[in-house]
Design a protein around this motif. Structure first.
Motif, PDB file in Angstrom:
ATOM      1  N   LEU A 199      40.051  22.482 -55.579  1.00 13.58           N
ATOM      2  CA  LEU A 199      40.632  23.891 -54.834  1.00 13.58           C
ATOM      3  C   LEU A 199      40.591  25.034 -55.951  1.00 13.58           C
ATOM      4  O   LEU A 199      40.456  26.059 -55.500  1.00 13.58           O
ATOM      5  CB  LEU A 199      42.028  23.245 -54.553  1.00 13.58           C
ATOM      6  CG  LEU A 199      42.940  24.294 -54.070  1.00 13.58           C
ATOM      7  CD1 LEU A 199      42.018  25.171 -52.895  1.00 13.58           C
ATOM      8  CD2 LEU A 199      44.088  23.770 -53.685  1.00 13.58           C
ATOM      9  N   ASP A 200      40.619  24.594 -57.075  1.00 18.47           N
ATOM     10  CA  ASP A 200      40.797  25.732 -58.337  1.00 18.47           C
ATOM     11  C   ASP A 200      39.423  26.604 -58.437  1.00 18.47           C
ATOM     12  O   ASP A 200      39.628  27.626 -58.473  1.00 18.47           O
ATOM     13  CB  ASP A 200      41.274  24.961 -59.616  1.00 18.47           C
ATOM     14  CG  ASP A 200      41.936  26.107 -60.383  1.00 18.47           C
ATOM     15  OD1 ASP A 200      42.962  26.899 -60.008  1.00 18.47           O
ATOM     16  OD2 ASP A 200      41.134  26.691 -61.571  1.00 18.47           O
ATOM     17  N   ALA A 201      38.402  25.518 -58.184  1.00 17.08           N
ATOM     18  CA  ALA A 201      37.057  26.275 -58.399  1.00 17.08           C
ATOM     19  C   ALA A 201      36.872  27.245 -57.012  1.00 17.08           C
ATOM     20  O   ALA A 201      36.308  28.359 -57.265  1.00 17.08           O
ATOM     21  CB  ALA A 201      35.907  25.075 -58.426  1.00 17.08           C
ATOM     22  N   VAL A 202      37.515  26.779 -56.175  1.00 21.74           N
ATOM     23  CA  VAL A 202      37.105  27.546 -54.655  1.00 21.74           C
ATOM     24  C   VAL A 202      37.955  28.746 -54.943  1.00 21.74           C
ATOM     25  O   VAL A 202      37.650  29.668 -54.577  1.00 21.74           O
ATOM     26  CB  VAL A 202      37.511  26.428 -53.464  1.00 21.74           C
ATOM     27  CG1 VAL A 202      37.870  27.425 -52.402  1.00 21.74           C
ATOM     28  CG2 VAL A 202      36.694  25.524 -53.426  1.00 21.74           C
ATOM     29  N   ARG A 203      39.288  28.557 -55.482  1.00 18.10           N
ATOM     30  CA  ARG A 203      39.933  29.720 -55.447  1.00 18.10           C
ATOM     31  C   ARG A 203      39.470  30.798 -56.393  1.00 18.10           C
ATOM     32  O   ARG A 203      39.576  32.058 -56.193  1.00 18.10           O
ATOM     33  CB  ARG A 203      41.488  29.188 -55.974  1.00 18.10           C
ATOM     34  CG  ARG A 203      42.491  30.338 -56.279  1.00 18.10           C
ATOM     35  CD  ARG A 203      43.610  29.949 -57.246  1.00 18.10           C
ATOM     36  NE  ARG A 203      43.126  29.360 -58.552  1.00 18.10           N
ATOM     37  CZ  ARG A 203      42.574  30.399 -59.244  1.00 18.10           C
ATOM     38  NH1 ARG A 203      42.312  31.641 -59.196  1.00 18.10           N
ATOM     39  NH2 ARG A 203      42.081  29.760 -60.558  1.00 18.10           N
ATOM     40  N   SER A 204      38.787  30.150 -57.422  1.00 18.93           N
ATOM     41  CA  SER A 204      38.394  31.319 -58.419  1.00 18.93           C
ATOM     42  C   SER A 204      37.336  32.220 -57.674  1.00 18.93           C
ATOM     43  O   SER A 204      37.106  33.318 -57.770  1.00 18.93           O
ATOM     44  CB  SER A 204      37.771  30.608 -59.721  1.00 18.93           C
ATOM     45  OG  SER A 204      37.175  31.310 -60.533  1.00 18.93           O
ATOM     46  N   GLU A 205      36.446  31.110 -56.968  1.00 17.67           N
ATOM     47  CA  GLU A 205      35.190  31.995 -56.025  1.00 17.67           C
ATOM     48  C   GLU A 205      35.830  33.037 -55.121  1.00 17.67           C
ATOM     49  O   GLU A 205      35.381  34.242 -54.984  1.00 17.67           O
ATOM     50  CB  GLU A 205      34.566  30.865 -55.319  1.00 17.67           C
ATOM     51  CG  GLU A 205      33.516  31.482 -54.561  1.00 17.67           C
ATOM     52  CD  GLU A 205      32.447  32.272 -55.384  1.00 17.67           C
ATOM     53  OE1 GLU A 205      32.301  31.986 -56.605  1.00 17.67           O
ATOM     54  OE2 GLU A 205      31.653  33.406 -54.654  1.00 17.67           O
ATOM     55  N   CYS A 206      37.004  32.657 -54.443  1.00 17.47           N
ATOM     56  CA  CYS A 206      37.808  33.648 -53.660  1.00 17.47           C
ATOM     57  C   CYS A 206      38.128  34.869 -54.372  1.00 17.47           C
ATOM     58  O   CYS A 206      37.963  36.008 -53.810  1.00 17.47           O
ATOM     59  CB  CYS A 206      38.850  32.711 -52.898  1.00 17.47           C
ATOM     60  SG  CYS A 206      38.374  31.647 -51.641  1.00 17.47           S
ATOM     61  N   LEU A 207      38.677  34.645 -55.436  1.00 17.18           N
ATOM     62  CA  LEU A 207      39.000  35.632 -56.307  1.00 17.18           C
ATOM     63  C   LEU A 207      37.833  36.787 -56.414  1.00 17.18           C
ATOM     64  O   LEU A 207      38.037  37.827 -56.524  1.00 17.18           O
ATOM     65  CB  LEU A 207      39.700  35.324 -57.657  1.00 17.18           C
ATOM     66  CG  LEU A 207      41.384  35.360 -57.579  1.00 17.18           C
ATOM     67  CD1 LEU A 207      41.651  35.089 -58.991  1.00 17.18           C
ATOM     68  CD2 LEU A 207      41.813  36.712 -57.239  1.00 17.18           C
ATOM     69  N   SER A 208      36.725  35.994 -56.919  1.00 19.32           N
ATOM     70  CA  SER A 208      35.657  37.017 -57.178  1.00 19.32           C
ATOM     71  C   SER A 208      35.140  37.706 -56.056  1.00 19.32           C
ATOM     72  O   SER A 208      34.853  38.942 -56.093  1.00 19.32           O
ATOM     73  CB  SER A 208      34.330  36.014 -57.518  1.00 19.32           C
ATOM     74  OG  SER A 208      34.569  35.455 -58.868  1.00 19.32           O
ATOM     75  N   ARG A 209      35.420  37.104 -54.746  1.00 14.85           N
ATOM     76  CA  ARG A 209      34.952  37.946 -53.545  1.00 14.85           C
ATOM     77  C   ARG A 209      35.899  39.256 -53.305  1.00 14.85           C
ATOM     78  O   ARG A 209      35.287  39.890 -52.826  1.00 14.85           O
ATOM     79  CB  ARG A 209      34.870  36.782 -52.468  1.00 14.85           C
ATOM     80  CG  ARG A 209      33.834  35.698 -52.724  1.00 14.85           C
ATOM     81  CD  ARG A 209      33.070  35.653 -51.517  1.00 14.85           C
ATOM     82  NE  ARG A 209      32.043  34.296 -52.162  1.00 14.85           N
ATOM     83  CZ  ARG A 209      31.282  33.795 -51.171  1.00 14.85           C
ATOM     84  NH1 ARG A 209      30.916  34.490 -49.893  1.00 14.85           N
ATOM     85  NH2 ARG A 209      30.450  32.841 -51.670  1.00 14.85           N
TER      86      ARG A 209
END
Lengths: 225, 225
Positions: free
Chosen positions: A77-87
DNA sequence: ACCTTAAGTGGACGCTGTCTACAATTGTTC
DNA sequence: GAACAATTGTAGACAGCGTCCACTTAAGGT
């Protein structure tokens, strides 16, 4: 053979049309595949929707394979969250890019601040699942994590700081008022986004939310100094 | 006898000291007991922590008993959320009550607005689990739900409206600026609360969050008009 | 006293995250 | 090139979750 077979075990063991099976034992890029699957789930259903087993299913891999790449589902989830922040950062950058360079530095500064706020808001409205996921788990803000950044290498917080610096440099903001101004500005837009997304304002039409956003940015401009 | 017995089946069937078993078949007040248990879980762990089976365990009842009072766990969570909103409203009312009546209506209006904002923030800091739960599921804001209200019968949104009305009546806010002002004011403080609680600002010390809150309220005051 | 009905129990199901043990492939080293 | 170690997958199990269905217990109304 695999438990996956139940999906298409119609007495034929050849790959079915829609679902082709991985040929090699190794997946090759499982970590990324899991993050991509998780991102899609987050996009549709928010942070609670990113479930580890489903991600492995989409990557056509057994559930435990995920544990070779993530300590647990929180790590995924944290990796996904990080990607969301990037977007989110990318969306803000794009909005900033749309405001030409403008010669008047004060106008430019104002436009920058407005772009950050409205880009933030627009992303929240367009991708509510990602937005909610981006802020679902508390990351530290001060430790710059390049994984959260977009092409400029700045995360949303840093993009906001950039806009506020322009405000100060162009004389729109005193040094005293500049201090911690990102927290104040951020709070306003973030609050509107969350209230509109998952809070009591979720019935407001998008145009109204954006109109409120415009007013908020003006309020911040006038209220900060 | 019941599956609960595993908790204290040390070969004695008499009630253990700390856990006494219900004597009657009927619980008598199960619905409230479940909400109370859910509220406590929400207080400690936020919305994700309110799990139906655990609530029934604490009420010393089998899991399915909950379904006589709630359609599903979402319904239970919603009842808990409503209670959290009430407590938030109560906290704001208390903060408003602390500001004496003051004769100057403008001073009074300002103090009211400040009380709403700071009461909101203080509650968020003191009871983060409840606060997050209060806004976990989107309820409609316009339909006044008395279950969300505190002693004055006003929910947090209506309390904010009250403060803003005082601003307008005392001449601090024009009719035009008054429109939708609650959305703007609410957004600011709510955003700060969420960023400080579960967002990137969760490492900020509480005093700093409250100090930022004060600045936010001032910003709203000046930025609205 | 009977019957209806509200409010509890019991057991099952499929889903989840995660553990331990094992298998297959790849990379490394003599 | 063979032996070995490390990596990356699978198999099977477990407990906890929400929820469904069938059953039981008690209370209330006639």
């Amino acid at each position: 053979m695999f438990s996956l077979a139940i999906h298409f075990d119609e007495t034929d063991m050849k790959k079915s049309a829609s679902v082709q099976r991985r040929k090699t034992f190794r997946h090759g890029d499982l970590r990324n595949a899991l993050v991509a699957a998780g991102l899609e789930m987050a996009r549709v259903g928010g942070p609670d929707a990113v479930v580890l087993r489903e991600a492995t299913r989409r990557a056509m891999v057994s559930p435990n394979a995920a544990y070779r790449h993530f300590a647990n589902q929180a790590a995924l989830l944290d990796a996904v969250r990080s990607e969301c922040l990037s977007r989110l950062a990318a969306a803000i950058e794009e909005e900033m890019g749309k405001t030409g360079l403008g010669r008047d530095p004060q106008v430019f500064a104002r436009k920058s601040l407005r772009a950050v706020g409205m880009g933030y808001l627009r992303f929240a409205i367009k991708e509510p699942g990602m937005f909610r996921t981006a802020f679902s788990v508390p990351p530290a803000v001060d430790v710059p994590n390049s994984a959260n950044a977009a092409s400029m290498g700045l995360n949303p917080f840093e993009l906001l700081s950039l806009a506020l610096n322009r405000m100060q440099q162009s004389g729109l903001l005193s040094k005293k008022d500049r201090k911690d101004a990102e927290y104040l500005a951020w709070s306003t837009v973030h609050g509107l986004a969350r209230l509109a997304l998952e809070g009591p304002l979720h019935t407001l039409p998008n145009e109204k939310v954006l109109a409120l956003g415009e007013r908020l940015v003006v309020m911040v401009e006038r209220g900060l100094s």
